[in-house]
Design an enzyme around this catalytic site. Structure first.
Site, PDB file in Angstrom:
ATOM      1  N   THR A  23       0.828  -1.210   0.000  1.00  0.00           N
ATOM      2  CA  THR A  23       0.000   0.000   0.000  1.00  0.00           C
ATOM      3  C   THR A  23       0.861   1.259   0.000  1.00  0.00           C
ATOM      4  OG1 THR A  23      -0.120  -0.318   2.383  1.00  0.00           O
ATOM      5  CG2 THR A  23      -2.073  -0.925   1.115  1.00  0.00           C
ATOM      6  N   ASP A  24       2.130   1.135   0.417  1.00  0.00           N
ATOM      7  CA  ASP A  24       2.908   2.377   0.615  1.00  0.00           C
ATOM      8  C   ASP A  24       3.140   3.135  -0.685  1.00  0.00           C
ATOM      9  OD1 ASP A  24       4.867   0.547  -0.278  1.00  0.00           O
ATOM     10  OD2 ASP A  24       6.379   1.146   1.226  1.00  0.00           O
TER      11      ASP A  24
ATOM     12  N   SER B 147      13.415  -6.188   5.844  1.00  0.00           N
ATOM     13  CA  SER B 147      14.020  -4.913   5.499  1.00  0.00           C
ATOM     14  C   SER B 147      15.451  -4.754   5.962  1.00  0.00           C
ATOM     15  CB  SER B 147      13.196  -3.783   6.082  1.00  0.00           C
ATOM     16  OG  SER B 147      12.468  -3.248   5.095  1.00  0.00           O
TER      17      SER B 147
ATOM     18  N   SER C 181      17.688  -4.311   3.927  1.00  0.00           N
ATOM     19  CA  SER C 181      18.236  -3.268   3.057  1.00  0.00           C
ATOM     20  C   SER C 181      17.989  -1.870   3.624  1.00  0.00           C
ATOM     21  CB  SER C 181      17.686  -3.390   1.631  1.00  0.00           C
ATOM     22  OG  SER C 181      16.302  -3.552   1.656  1.00  0.00           O
TER      23      SER C 181
ATOM     24  N   ASP D 218       9.702   1.168   4.674  1.00  0.00           N
ATOM     25  CA  ASP D 218      10.814   0.534   5.389  1.00  0.00           C
ATOM     26  C   ASP D 218      11.789   1.579   5.928  1.00  0.00           C
ATOM     27  OD1 ASP D 218       9.491  -1.636   4.439  1.00  0.00           O
ATOM     28  OD2 ASP D 218      11.015  -2.227   2.982  1.00  0.00           O
TER      29      ASP D 218
END
Ligand code: GLA
Length: 387
Positions: A36-37, A125, A127, A171
């Protein structure tokens, strides 16, 4: 303090002169609000006790020398002369420095040792933990005075432009802004957020790793983004106020369904429903209604599996195994999908049985044992003391 802080500090001391800044940069879980982000919608993540720890000091020679403790590898480049590396992990670091240089921030070369316990490539996440941790360290080392939102955006752009994944903002945002015992309901359009207390002693957040990593994830991720944009373009032709799927409703989609390719329609419906679920989930938390909350997690998984089609046989097997355990309130795949982890909300007293049964059932089905982590919701990226 994270247990790796003294370990990384010591490794730095053995190899480099000077006193480094030490930074703890967490992974994240997302309770609900998946994919959704980048549609400018809502997400509900928390930063975790699993983190990447950095020791970083400035250098006078303009070199950037990175040491990955976990891979036992090193990478060197000149500041401003960045090049993508077959090792992959240096790209997340170079991407961050590249953004600082491009934005005109006065940074120099650095010596950097890092390592952590965020499972790599698993949907927690790792990364963003690398990007956010280095961005935070550079801001401190070079006295840049950037605010937290500027760091989030730099870290996100590093991934978008240097690594080449068009990730949303979730993130990097939770990595920098996370709070202990608190989830953040992030509005990915305004970038405003609300703190949602999440510290029940009788509940645990359990992350189960399929241990399956798929290269497909990055390319399919970018395809999903493009499919959402295709949907927006159709709707915008009828209603110019629709800027993203955040602005769409199920009624609007139904009204124009004849113009949609059926796959695009399913993708868009999923996103609209998931945004509604995040709102409902927050309302349920406010009433302490964890049964409803867990049910919404389960519905989220069904949507990701059937409509957004980013789950996998292994993720489905883990979710189903989890739901067979009494005391599991909800379970769903987490993150981009195609492999990686599930997240389950489990009564504290049921965690032992969860580990035993989910481990056994998953192994019976896939021939491999999953890796199960009970995680705590902790503070976002912060400086650590060596002592
Ligand atoms: C990855 C991306 C995030 C988000 C999730 C899916 O973690 O980095 O921006 O899109 O996938 O919700």
């Amino acid at each position: 303090m994270h247990a790796l802080v003294p370990v990384i500090a010591e490794r730095f001391r053995k190899q480099f002169p000077g006193k480094p800044v030490l930074v703890v940069s967490p992974g994240r879980v997302n309770l609900i609000g998946e994919h959704t982000d980048y549609n400018e919608g809502f997400v509900l993540p928390g930063a975790t006790d699993k983190a990447v720890v950095f020791a970083v000091a400035p250098r006078a020679d303009g070199l950037c020398h990175f040491v990955s403790r976990d891979f036992d590898q090193e990478f060197r480049c000149e500041l401003g002369r960045f090049h993508r590396s077959p090792l992959r992990w240096p790209d997340y670091l170079q991407g961050v420095l590249d953004q600082f240089v491009k934005a005109g921030h006065r940074v120099g070369g650095v010596s950097c040792v890092f390592g952590g316990d965020v499972p790599i490539g698993a949907g927690m996440s790792s990364s963003a933990a690398i990007e956010g941790g280095l961005a935070f360290a550079l801001n401190a080392l070079f006295g840049l005075g950037l605010d937290s939102l500027a760091l989030v955006k730099l870290a996100q752009r590093a991934e978008n432009e240097f690594v080449g994944v068009r990730c949303g903002v979730m993130d990097q945002f939770i990595n920098i802004h996370g709070r202990a015992k608190t989830l953040l309901k992030i509005d990915c359009r305004s970038l405003g957020h609300e703190r949602v207390p999440f510290g029940r002693e009788d509940l645990r957040v359990v992350v189960s790793d399929t241990l399956v990593r798929r290269e497909l994830a990055a390319s399919e991720y970018n395809i999903r983004r493009a499919q959402c944009e295709a949907g927006v373009n159709i709707l915008r032709a009828h209603d110019p106020s629709v800027r993203s799927l955040r602005d769409a409703t199920l009624d609007l989609l139904r009204e124009h369904r004849a113009e949609f390719d059926p796959v695009i329609l399913r993708r868009c419906e999923y996103v609209v429903r998931e945004n509604i679920r995040v709102e409902e989930a927050c309302a349920a938390l406010a009433r302490n209604d964890f049964a409803v909350f867990g049910g919404l997690m389960n519905l989220s998984h069904a949507g990701l599996r059937d409509d957004y089609e980013v789950s996998s046989a292994e993720l489905d097997a883990l979710v189903e195994a989890a739901r067979r355990v009494p005391g599991v309130l909800g379970s769903r795949m987490m993150g981009a999908g195609f492999g990686g982890c599930t997240i389950s909300l489990v009564e504290a007293g049921a965690v032992e049985e969860f580990e035993a049964r989910v481990g056994r059932d998953y192994q019976a089905e896939t021939g491999q044992a999953p890796k199960i982590h009970v995680v705590r919701i902790e503070q976002g990226t912060h400086a650590a003391d060596p002592a």
